[in-house]
Design a protein around this motif. Sequence first.
Motif, PDB file in Angstrom:
ATOM      1  N   SER A  40      79.423  24.017  30.816  1.00 40.36           N
ATOM      2  CA  SER A  40      80.117  22.892  30.180  1.00 40.36           C
ATOM      3  C   SER A  40      81.062  22.377  31.218  1.00 40.36           C
ATOM      4  O   SER A  40      81.291  23.059  32.139  1.00 40.36           O
ATOM      5  CB  SER A  40      80.702  23.391  29.036  1.00 40.36           C
TER       6      SER A  40
ATOM      7  N   THR B  94      61.417  24.856  38.010  1.00 41.31           N
ATOM      8  CA  THR B  94      61.209  25.595  36.878  1.00 41.31           C
ATOM      9  C   THR B  94      60.945  27.267  37.462  1.00 41.31           C
ATOM     10  O   THR B  94      61.056  27.808  36.486  1.00 41.31           O
ATOM     11  CB  THR B  94      60.290  25.199  35.908  1.00 41.31           C
TER      12      THR B  94
ATOM     13  N   SER C   5      71.527  28.090  30.741  1.00 45.30           N
ATOM     14  CA  SER C   5      70.805  26.644  30.906  1.00 45.30           C
ATOM     15  C   SER C   5      71.821  25.815  31.967  1.00 45.30           C
ATOM     16  O   SER C   5      71.357  25.398  33.006  1.00 45.30           O
ATOM     17  CB  SER C   5      70.370  26.101  30.114  1.00 45.30           C
ATOM     18  N   THR C   6      73.045  25.471  31.413  1.00 46.27           N
ATOM     19  CA  THR C   6      73.827  24.821  32.080  1.00 46.27           C
ATOM     20  C   THR C   6      75.241  25.366  31.928  1.00 46.27           C
ATOM     21  O   THR C   6      75.536  26.348  31.063  1.00 46.27           O
ATOM     22  CB  THR C   6      73.834  23.429  31.556  1.00 46.27           C
TER      23      THR C   6
ATOM     24  N   ILE D 125      71.592  30.506  36.225  1.00 44.24           N
ATOM     25  CA  ILE D 125      71.776  29.362  35.679  1.00 44.24           C
ATOM     26  C   ILE D 125      70.692  28.364  36.099  1.00 44.24           C
ATOM     27  O   ILE D 125      70.512  27.734  37.106  1.00 44.24           O
ATOM     28  CB  ILE D 125      73.180  28.625  35.962  1.00 44.24           C
ATOM     29  N   SER D 126      69.823  28.302  35.114  1.00 45.57           N
ATOM     30  CA  SER D 126      68.494  27.652  35.571  1.00 45.57           C
ATOM     31  C   SER D 126      68.623  25.910  35.728  1.00 45.57           C
ATOM     32  O   SER D 126      67.920  25.409  36.180  1.00 45.57           O
ATOM     33  CB  SER D 126      67.584  27.852  34.098  1.00 45.57           C
ATOM     34  N   GLY D 127      69.797  25.585  34.943  1.00 43.30           N
ATOM     35  CA  GLY D 127      70.086  23.895  35.168  1.00 43.30           C
ATOM     36  C   GLY D 127      70.365  23.538  36.406  1.00 43.30           C
ATOM     37  O   GLY D 127      70.240  22.617  37.107  1.00 43.30           O
ATOM     38  N   SER D 128      70.921  24.652  37.380  1.00 43.26           N
ATOM     39  CA  SER D 128      71.280  24.272  38.712  1.00 43.26           C
ATOM     40  C   SER D 128      70.109  24.176  39.790  1.00 43.26           C
ATOM     41  O   SER D 128      70.418  24.029  41.011  1.00 43.26           O
ATOM     42  CB  SER D 128      72.345  25.276  39.194  1.00 43.26           C
ATOM     43  N   ASN D 129      68.957  24.404  39.169  1.00 42.36           N
ATOM     44  CA  ASN D 129      67.746  24.444  40.006  1.00 42.36           C
ATOM     45  C   ASN D 129      66.775  23.474  39.673  1.00 42.36           C
ATOM     46  O   ASN D 129      66.781  22.823  38.504  1.00 42.36           O
ATOM     47  CB  ASN D 129      66.802  25.751  39.815  1.00 42.36           C
ATOM     48  N   THR D 130      66.235  22.554  40.800  1.00 38.45           N
ATOM     49  CA  THR D 130      65.422  21.363  40.347  1.00 38.45           C
ATOM     50  C   THR D 130      64.154  21.582  39.792  1.00 38.45           C
ATOM     51  O   THR D 130      63.417  21.140  39.186  1.00 38.45           O
ATOM     52  CB  THR D 130      65.319  20.595  41.509  1.00 38.45           C
TER      53      THR D 130
ATOM     54  N   ALA E 119      63.621  30.323  33.544  1.00 30.97           N
ATOM     55  CA  ALA E 119      63.778  30.356  31.957  1.00 30.97           C
ATOM     56  C   ALA E 119      63.846  31.375  31.710  1.00 30.97           C
ATOM     57  O   ALA E 119      64.678  31.954  30.732  1.00 30.97           O
ATOM     58  CB  ALA E 119      62.769  29.279  31.362  1.00 30.97           C
TER      59      ALA E 119
ATOM     60  N   GLY F  95      70.331  29.349  27.436  1.00 35.28           N
ATOM     61  CA  GLY F  95      69.875  30.490  28.189  1.00 35.28           C
ATOM     62  C   GLY F  95      69.836  31.860  27.415  1.00 35.28           C
ATOM     63  O   GLY F  95      69.970  31.624  26.103  1.00 35.28           O
TER      64      GLY F  95
END
Length: 294
Positions: A177, A142, A174-175, A135-140, A168, A185
Amino acid sequence: MTSILTNSSAMSALATLRNINTDLANTQDRVSSGYRVGEAADNVAYWSISTTMNSDNKALNSAKDALGVGAAKVDTAYAAVESSIEVVNEIKAKLVTASETSTDKDQIQLEITKLQEQLSAVAQAASFSGENWAISGSNTGTSGTVVDGFIREDSGSVKITTAEVTLASIAMFSTLSADGAGEGGILGTVMDIELTSGSSQTDIDGFMDDVETALSSLTDAGAVLGALTTRIDLQDDFASTLSDAIESGVSRLVDADMEEESAKLSALQTQQQLAVQSLSIANSSSQNILSLFQ
């Protein structure tokens, strides 16, 4: 001339004994410690090199330990990708089944919904030490990084080397809900699949295209992670070999040759006994003068 004030023989014997005792003490120290160069005073150049290389070797071993953490992160992400491929293949099979006009598409959608929930669950579970590459959105950042080495450059400066992967390109989502469903993603379009009794074959064909695209992207992600795993394994083997080479090189500089030191110790102990005997003889020569006055 014999003098009762100055005994040259005794002075010479005493100087010899002192030198032998010094050499004996040094040899005993080497035998007990195992080091030929144990401190800077023994050999400044070798001591300096060994101290620096021992420090670098510890850093290299720490980098090797970090490789284990990195390998675990990669393995966790790869397991998630591999599991996701199986689930997406199941969704693909359901869509093929839905192409039959006599099937109940609403019932098939119930199965697909459960498979979509499984994809979200897999992504959420793919976390190691608080880092989730699925889940790329969980990482600060890239990029996902793995420490893979420690280098001392010709200039004397040091640096940590890392292997990186663009999140990515491998992230399933990506995130998440509010209800925990994956969004965006690689699998974002798969999560949007929704069959109804009114879905046409054109709709199903569109969903199939989305599934194929997702499978292709998951395969690419698995390839990226597999290549990174191979690099980590190679670096781990290299780090072990390099650490052994450094340790062996330092050993040649500072370790004592125990066979040589053992032989030297026996010889010096014999010399010490002879020097003591010589000093005793030299001291007794003054007493012989008394016989001249009898």
